[in-house]
Design an enzyme around this catalytic site. Structure first.
Site, PDB file in Angstrom:
ATOM      1  N   LYS A 134      36.558  -0.358  56.069  1.00 35.11           N
ATOM      2  CA  LYS A 134      36.519   1.106  56.159  1.00 35.11           C
ATOM      3  C   LYS A 134      35.497   1.549  57.186  1.00 35.11           C
ATOM      4  CE  LYS A 134      33.310   1.354  52.314  1.00 35.11           C
ATOM      5  NZ  LYS A 134      32.181   1.824  53.120  1.00 35.11           N
TER       6      LYS A 134
ATOM      7  N   ASP B  15      30.701  -3.154  49.693  1.00 37.00           N
ATOM      8  CA  ASP B  15      29.813  -3.357  50.847  1.00 37.00           C
ATOM      9  C   ASP B  15      28.627  -4.305  50.604  1.00 37.00           C
ATOM     10  OD1 ASP B  15      31.576  -1.477  51.781  1.00 37.00           O
ATOM     11  OD2 ASP B  15      30.099   0.086  52.194  1.00 37.00           O
TER      12      ASP B  15
ATOM     13  N   HIS C 169      32.297  -0.810  61.347  1.00 34.07           N
ATOM     14  CA  HIS C 169      32.248   0.249  62.359  1.00 34.07           C
ATOM     15  C   HIS C 169      32.411  -0.285  63.782  1.00 34.07           C
ATOM     16  CE1 HIS C 169      31.006   2.863  59.177  1.00 34.07           C
ATOM     17  NE2 HIS C 169      29.783   2.383  59.065  1.00 34.07           N
TER      18      HIS C 169
ATOM     19  N   HIS D 120      29.708   4.687  66.851  1.00 30.68           N
ATOM     20  CA  HIS D 120      30.305   5.309  65.667  1.00 30.68           C
ATOM     21  C   HIS D 120      29.584   6.612  65.362  1.00 30.68           C
ATOM     22  CE1 HIS D 120      31.441   5.631  61.298  1.00 30.68           C
ATOM     23  NE2 HIS D 120      32.605   5.451  61.893  1.00 30.68           N
TER      24      HIS D 120
ATOM     25  N   CYS E  47      28.224   4.683  49.092  1.00 23.42           N
ATOM     26  CA  CYS E  47      29.601   4.167  49.028  1.00 23.42           C
ATOM     27  C   CYS E  47      30.079   3.904  47.608  1.00 23.42           C
ATOM     28  CB  CYS E  47      29.743   2.955  49.933  1.00 23.42           C
ATOM     29  SG  CYS E  47      29.646   3.456  51.679  1.00 23.42           S
TER      30      CYS E  47
ATOM     31  N   HIS F   9      24.797  -0.031  62.173  1.00 16.78           N
ATOM     32  CA  HIS F   9      24.958  -1.027  61.109  1.00 16.78           C
ATOM     33  C   HIS F   9      26.420  -1.452  61.000  1.00 16.78           C
ATOM     34  CE1 HIS F   9      26.065   2.775  59.196  1.00 16.78           C
ATOM     35  NE2 HIS F   9      26.814   2.059  58.377  1.00 16.78           N
TER      36      HIS F   9
HETATM   37  C1  VGL Z   1      26.869   2.987  53.340  1.00 13.68           C
HETATM   38  C2  VGL Z   1      25.626   4.430  54.606  1.00 13.68           C
HETATM   39  C3  VGL Z   1      26.395   4.166  55.708  1.00 13.68           C
HETATM   40  C4  VGL Z   1      27.103   2.325  52.013  1.00 13.68           C
HETATM   41  C5  VGL Z   1      27.658   2.707  54.441  1.00 13.68           C
HETATM   42  O1  VGL Z   1      27.751   1.257  51.969  1.00 13.68           O
HETATM   43  O2  VGL Z   1      26.643   2.887  50.998  1.00 13.68           O
HETATM   44  N1  VGL Z   1      25.873   3.843  53.429  1.00 13.68           N
HETATM   45  N2  VGL Z   1      27.419   3.306  55.613  1.00 13.68           N
HETATM   46 ZN    ZN Z   2      28.481   2.730  57.363  1.00 14.04          ZN
END
Ligand code: VGL
Ligand code: ZN
Length: 211
Positions: free
Chosen positions: A112, A14, A54, A58, A157, A87
């Site tokens: 994802k 991410d 997302h 969501h 994540c 986000h």
């Molecule tokens: C993440 C919170 C929500 C991450 C993703 O990539 O750690 N954290 N969505």
């Molecule tokens: Zn997220």
């Protein structure tokens, strides 16, 4: 550190605009890891990137729950969940990979969190613990037995991906200096470290691999 490169995969988690300074769910100093992530992705024979992706509405967004504040914990389907600012909405600039992330080394991008009613912190399983992203099958198909993770965010994540990797039987390492945490709620980093240590996930430095 001795790595069998033919059987190892690097997974960049991410590294997207929304998790970097100026983004919707900015991780402090999030973009600072990118030079190291670029070195790691170029070093490995198999590099894979994940992308939080997302739909516009969501379940993980505070805005989907009446009266919920971002970064607070609420009960969703009987489970306590942190909810976030909107986000990484599919197709938005915030969901794009950070412009400094070199994309050439990645042979696979796993998206994802694409189902409106289900979040996915892990690169392997969505948060119900059983809906697969397909990554395990991909890695097993390549004969990979070692997974090295870095990216954003360390305590979400990256952590959940490392945990699943270990559970799936991979030798698992997290590159600490190529990851940055959200750090919310307080203690999230310490909890993640403790949990990973209990599962024999190695927390390493990029120099352990690159030097
Ligand atoms: C993440 C919170 C929500 C991450 C993703 O990539 O750690 N954290 N969505
Ligand atoms: Zn997220």
């Amino acid at each position: 550190m001795k790595l069998e490169l033919d059987r190892s995969a690097f997974i960049a988690i991410d590294v997207q605009n929304d998790f970097c300074p100026g983004g919707a769910l900015a991780v402090k100093d999030g973009a600072d890891i990118i030079p190291l992530v670029n070195k790691l992705s170029a070093f490995f024979k198999y590099s894979i990137a994940t992308q939080d992706w997302h739909p516009q509405t969501h379940v993980s967004f505070a805005s989907s729950h009446l009266g919920a504040n971002a970064y607070s914990s609420i009960i969703i389907n009987g489970q306590e969940n942190v909810v976030w600012p909107d986000h990484c909405v599919q197709g938005s600039r915030g969901a794009d990979f950070h412009p400094s992330l070199r994309m050439e080394p990645y042979r696979l991008v796993i998206r994802k969190g694409t189902r409106p009613e289900l979040d996915s912190y892990s690169a392997f399983y969505e948060n119900d613990g059983k809906t697969a992203t397909g990554l395990d099958g991909y890695l097993k198909g390549l004969g990979i037995n070692t997974v090295v993770l870095a990216g954003l965010a360390f305590d979400y994540c990256v952590f959940f991906s490392a945990r699943d990797a270990a559970r799936l039987g991979y030798k698992t390492m997290v590159v600490e200096d190529a990851s940055k945490p959200v750090g919310s709620p307080p203690g999230s980093v310490e909890e993640a470290v403790k949990d990973m240590q209990s599962r024999a996930v190695a927390i390493i430095k990029s120099g352990d691999i690159l030097s």
